[in-house]
Design a protein around this motif. Structure first.
Motif, PDB file in Angstrom:
ATOM      1  N   VAL A  12       8.262  -6.541  15.032  1.00  7.78           N
ATOM      2  CA  VAL A  12       7.080  -6.660  14.177  1.00  7.78           C
ATOM      3  C   VAL A  12       5.846  -6.285  14.981  1.00  7.78           C
ATOM      4  N   PHE A  14       1.519  -5.663  14.173  1.00  3.88           N
ATOM      5  CA  PHE A  14       0.497  -5.800  13.139  1.00  3.88           C
ATOM      6  C   PHE A  14      -0.884  -5.556  13.720  1.00  3.88           C
ATOM      7  N   GLU A  53      -2.418  -5.094   8.491  1.00  5.27           N
ATOM      8  CA  GLU A  53      -1.430  -4.029   8.343  1.00  5.27           C
ATOM      9  C   GLU A  53      -0.219  -4.410   9.180  1.00  5.27           C
ATOM     10  N   VAL A  54       0.969  -4.277   8.595  1.00  3.29           N
ATOM     11  CA  VAL A  54       2.191  -4.770   9.244  1.00  3.29           C
ATOM     12  C   VAL A  54       3.250  -3.683   9.285  1.00  3.29           C
ATOM     13  N   GLU A  55       3.904  -3.548  10.420  1.00  6.01           N
ATOM     14  CA  GLU A  55       5.099  -2.726  10.569  1.00  6.01           C
ATOM     15  C   GLU A  55       6.250  -3.673  10.875  1.00  6.01           C
ATOM     16  N   GLU A  57       8.042  -5.468   8.363  1.00  5.21           N
ATOM     17  CA  GLU A  57       8.023  -6.628   7.459  1.00  5.21           C
ATOM     18  C   GLU A  57       9.411  -7.184   7.186  1.00  5.21           C
ATOM     19  N   ASP A  58      10.439  -6.337   7.264  1.00  2.00           N
ATOM     20  CA  ASP A  58      11.803  -6.801   7.018  1.00  2.00           C
ATOM     21  C   ASP A  58      12.273  -7.783   8.086  1.00  2.00           C
ATOM     22  N   ILE A  60      10.319 -10.240   9.207  1.00  2.00           N
ATOM     23  CA  ILE A  60       9.445 -11.421   9.121  1.00  2.00           C
ATOM     24  C   ILE A  60      10.067 -12.469   8.214  1.00  2.00           C
ATOM     25  N   THR A  61       9.943 -13.714   8.640  1.00  2.00           N
ATOM     26  CA  THR A  61      10.350 -14.843   7.805  1.00  2.00           C
ATOM     27  C   THR A  61       9.147 -15.764   7.641  1.00  2.00           C
ATOM     28  N   ARG A  77       4.056 -17.144   9.375  1.00  2.00           N
ATOM     29  CA  ARG A  77       4.907 -15.965   9.513  1.00  2.00           C
ATOM     30  C   ARG A  77       5.466 -15.910  10.931  1.00  2.00           C
ATOM     31  N   CYS A  79       8.727 -13.871  13.467  1.00  2.00           N
ATOM     32  CA  CYS A  79       9.743 -12.830  13.567  1.00  2.00           C
ATOM     33  C   CYS A  79      11.098 -13.516  13.400  1.00  2.00           C
TER      34      CYS A  79
END
Length: 158
Positions: A12, A14, A53-55, A57-58, A60-61, A77, A79
């Motif tokens: 992740v 951001f 802005e996030v790269e 996202e899949d 992230i929990t 949030r 990882c």
């Protein structure tokens, strides 16, 4: 101030525009301590949610802490792969996001002093590293993060 952040494993990344970028507020509550605080506390910064802005996202929990036996609406949030605490967002203040200073890769301003909050929740093993004259609070102080930054002349753009 534009901040870049990431988790430990790099899944992740951001960025966020911070209006309150000085990491001077140490929170010792049991939630911050157990989910993010390596030193027994966590440091939150203030950012503009619309700029986040996030790269990845899949990876992230989301965790909702329990406060007084009720689930908090605030979303912490993390990882999902390495467990790094990333930021907190609360629908009660949707325009704000609070990244954990520990996840920020951008060099942050050095605070002229630190303020210690939620000391009533501090673990007994944590040594309070408060300097003479630094404010200490058993709970959460009346002033918001923005108000504290403004009162110290640390609000970005002020």
């Amino acid at each position: 101030m534009q901040l870049q952040g990431s988790c430990h494993c790099g899944a992740v990344r951001f960025s966020v525009e911070a209006y309150a970028p000085v990491p001077y507020l140490r929170c010792y509550c049991s939630i911050c301590r157990k989910t993010a605080g390596g030193g027994g506390y966590a440091v939150n910064l203030g950012g503009k949610a619309s700029s986040l802005e996030v790269e990845g996202e899949d990876a992230i929990t989301v965790f909702h802490a329990r406060i007084d036996d009720e689930e908090s609406p605030a979303e912490r949030r993390f990882c999902a792969r390495c467990g790094s605490a990333l930021w907190l967002w609360d629908p009660r203040w949707p325009e704000l996001v609070h990244p954990f200073a520990s996840a920020i890769d951008t060099p942050l301003p050095i605070p002229p002093e630190q303020e210690h909050i939620m000391l009533g929740s501090k673990a007994n093993w944590v040594r309070l590293d408060a300097k003479r004259g630094e404010r200490r609070h058993d709970g959460y102080p009346q002033a918001s993060l923005e108000e504290r930054h403004r009162s110290h002349g640390l609000l970005d753009g002020s």
